[in-house]
Structure formats: C-alpha cells, structure tokens
Design a protein around this motif. Structure first.
Motif, PDB file in Angstrom:
ATOM      1  N   HIS A  41       5.874   2.840 -13.731  1.00  0.00           N
ATOM      2  CA  HIS A  41       5.255   1.922 -13.764  1.00  0.00           C
ATOM      3  C   HIS A  41       5.462   1.046 -14.548  1.00  0.00           C
ATOM      4  CE1 HIS A  41       2.300   4.375 -11.662  1.00  0.00           C
ATOM      5  NE2 HIS A  41       2.504   5.013 -13.484  1.00  0.00           N
ATOM      6  N   SER A  54      -0.027  -0.296  -9.963  1.00  0.00           N
ATOM      7  CA  SER A  54      -0.028   0.786  -9.920  1.00  0.00           C
ATOM      8  C   SER A  54      -1.927   0.647 -10.758  1.00  0.00           C
ATOM      9  CB  SER A  54       0.573   2.204  -9.794  1.00  0.00           C
ATOM     10  OG  SER A  54       1.143   1.560 -11.384  1.00  0.00           O
ATOM     11  N   ARG A  89       5.955  -2.993  -9.642  1.00  0.00           N
ATOM     12  CA  ARG A  89       5.404  -1.870 -10.073  1.00  0.00           C
ATOM     13  C   ARG A  89       4.428  -1.115 -11.388  1.00  0.00           C
ATOM     14  NH1 ARG A  89      10.381   1.695 -11.918  1.00  0.00           N
ATOM     15  NH2 ARG A  89      12.388   1.212 -10.582  1.00  0.00           N
ATOM     16  N   ASP A  90       4.053  -1.943 -11.930  1.00  0.00           N
ATOM     17  CA  ASP A  90       3.420  -2.655 -12.597  1.00  0.00           C
ATOM     18  C   ASP A  90       1.686  -2.725 -11.976  1.00  0.00           C
ATOM     19  OD1 ASP A  90       3.512  -4.856 -12.136  1.00  0.00           O
ATOM     20  OD2 ASP A  90       3.492  -5.495 -14.136  1.00  0.00           O
TER      21      ASP A  90
END
Length: 342
Positions: free
Chosen positions: A184, A26, A23-24
């Motif tokens: 995120h 991005s 998720r992180d």
C-alpha cells in the motif's frame, strides 16, 4: 483453541484479484485493541496515526519470479516448479506439479536449455529438493528470463505489471510471496511519513508459501510452522531500542516484520542484530515483546496469520472487525485493503 474458532464466511467476490491504483488509495480499517472500536479510513490517511519519534519497520524482501516450467529429459513431460527457499548456492526447495513426475534422480531442462536441474531429495511433506546445473551467481538472472511471478492460488487474474506484486522498497531477493501489507505504500507517502519525524527501519524475512497454507490440525497448538530466513540489521535494532527508550511506538508493517522482531526478542531476550531461520508461531496467549502497533491485510480464514493478528488485537476484537469488513465490502487478501491495529 480450535482452528475452527478462526473461521469466518467470506463471499468469493471480496477476494481482491487486482491491485488498486494508486497503491495508497486502498481502504484502511483502524482497530483499537483496547476497546475494539473500528474506524473506516483510506490508507493515505495512515500518517494521521503516526507521531514524531515513532518508527515503522518494513520488510524489504523482494519476490523472485519463482514459477518455472521444466521439461523432463527422459519423457518430454512438462512439470511446474515453484521455488520456495534457497538452501545453499544452487540447491532449492520447491513444489512440483505433478509431483509424481519429479522422482529423485529425474533431470529437467528449462528455457530451451538455458539451465537444467536434478531432483536430489524429497522432504517429509512432499516438497522436492533440486540442484540447478549452472553458475550459482547466475541463477537470479536466469529466473528473470524464464520465471513467472508466483501469485497466490486465490488470485486467478493475470498481473499486467509484476512490480505491483513488489513493495516500492523491495531489495533483498528471496521471497516466494510478497509481504503484502507493504504493497500500500508509495514512495511519496514514505517521504511524507519521514517528513513528519517518523523513522523507518528495515528487516528482511523471505516469505515462503507456507504462509498461505491452512492449518490442518483441530488443536491450534499442534500446528508446526514452516521455516523462514530472517535478518535484523544492527541499525534497525538500534533504531527500535532508541524508539522504545524514548517512549515512542514501534509499528510493524506486516506479519512478516512482526515475526522477525518477535523471533529475535524471543531468541535473544532483547532486540539486537541477528539472522537465522524462524518457525515462530504466534497465536492467542502469546505475550508480545517488541511491537506496539501493526499494519496488516485481511487474512485467510483458519490461517496462522489471522491467529497472529488475534493474539495482538484480541480474538473477539479481530473476529468482530472481520465481520464488519465483510459487511462493508472490504477487499481481502494479498491485493486487498489494510488494517491498522493500535
């Protein structure tokens, strides 16, 4: 201002169809609102911009599997229902497709008889008010069995894992759409943020699909916002007030968290425990009362969300930043990249 002032050209291929992993990973555009300076970073590096004593405000709403299909009792026709908002117990406001088959008094059967509903009213804008015929305490369990995740209309790809359209801290059931700026965060990243001495507070705002609707009037000031339920708990109000008192920053994660905090401050004249429904519409000229920074995604052209961001960061800054995002091939909308505005 005119609605057309908030239009920008967006190539179709930049609309993110699937989330990135992890998720992180991005991208993160950092926009400095004082001078319009832009930095290009990765979301996991967000922590570098947070200081001990700051607080992040997260929206802990959870998306319900709100897309369900009913069979009309009289004809056997199939109608799609998209649940927008729980009005009371078993009464919901929803979108129906095709709407002409869902007249007042029509009854529908779901999941081969697991539950039924009756259309009891039609709103001014054509939404249906329905009443489920089941134990109100069972409705969410039933939706888990028969419902599908209500992805936005611009996402055409199938989602393998429904949890990727939920934040890792989602808790309070009730949204028809995710508060996407929070997608995120990973649990590990939140722990690192806490370890730095950054406090985390939670609000709830149940997101309605009105968030995706374009503004259809020429003059921005004539637009009427949809209503959304919010709750600001006592402990979060106290955290915000303590953060402000100590001269630290309140950073809202997403336009939904922003709308919650600004709604309460507008209504009460201060930040305090509160709940209710808000139709707050924030566009350039609005004076922010609570937030010092915000994390957000890249929003649809001519939407109320890009107007809110423009009110906070400055119209020229935002439109220039969006132009750069297109040039740099950032990913847009719900599963897209993020922006930090300082």
């Amino acid at each position: 201002m005119k609605t057309s002032d908030f239009f920008y050209e967006l190539p179709q291929e930049l609309i993110a169809q699937t989330p990135v992993e992890p998720r992180d990973s991005s991208r993160l555009m950092v926009l400095h609102k004082d001078d319009g300076k832009v930095e290009h970073r990765v979301f996991s590096e967000l922590i570098e911009y947070l200081n001990e004593g700051d607080c992040l405000i997260l929206n802990n709403t959870r998306v319900i599997p709100a897309r369900i299909y009913g069979v009309k009792k009289e004809t056997g026709a199939v109608v799609e229902f998209l649940l927008l908002k729980q009005m009371e117990n078993n009464v919901w406001e929803c979108l129906c497709k095709p709407g002409k088959r869902a007249k007042i008094g029509s009854e529908f059967v779901f999941g081969e008889g697991i539950t039924k509903c009756e259309v009891i009213d039609i709103t001014e804008d054509g939404n249906r008010i329905i009443r489920f015929k089941c134990d109100s305490k069972e409705i969410y369990n039933i939706l888990d069995k028969i419902g599908k995740m209500p992805l936005p209309p611009y996402i055409t790809a199938e989602l393998d894992n429904g949890e990727r359209y939920q934040t890792v801290y989602s808790k309070e059931l009730g949204s028809a759409a995710a508060p996407t700026a929070g997608l995120h965060f990973t649990e590990e990243m939140l722990e690192r943020i806490k370890a730095k001495g950054v406090n985390i507070g939670y609000v709830t705002l149940h997101v309605g699909l009105g968030t995706f609707r374009p503004v259809k009037v020429d003059d921005v000031t004539n637009h009427k916002m949809h209503s959304e339920y919010y709750q600001l708990p006592k402990e979060t109000a106290e955290l915000i007030n303590e953060t402000k008192k100590n001269g630290n920053k309140v950073i809202s994660v997403g336009t939904t968290s922003t709308r919650t905090l600004e709604s309460v401050a507008t209504k009460l004249g201060k930040i305090d425990e509160d709940e209710g429904n808000t139709e707050i519409f924030i566009y350039p000229g609005y004076k922010f009362k609570v937030i010092d920074a915000q994390i957000t995604n890249f929003h649809l052209p001519e939407s109320t969300l890009i107007m809110l961001v423009s009110a906070f960061a400055g119209y020229d800054n935002v439109m220039n930043a969006y132009k750069k995002a297109v040039e740099e091939k950032y990913r847009f909308f719900s599963f897209g990249d993020a922006m930090l505005i300082l």
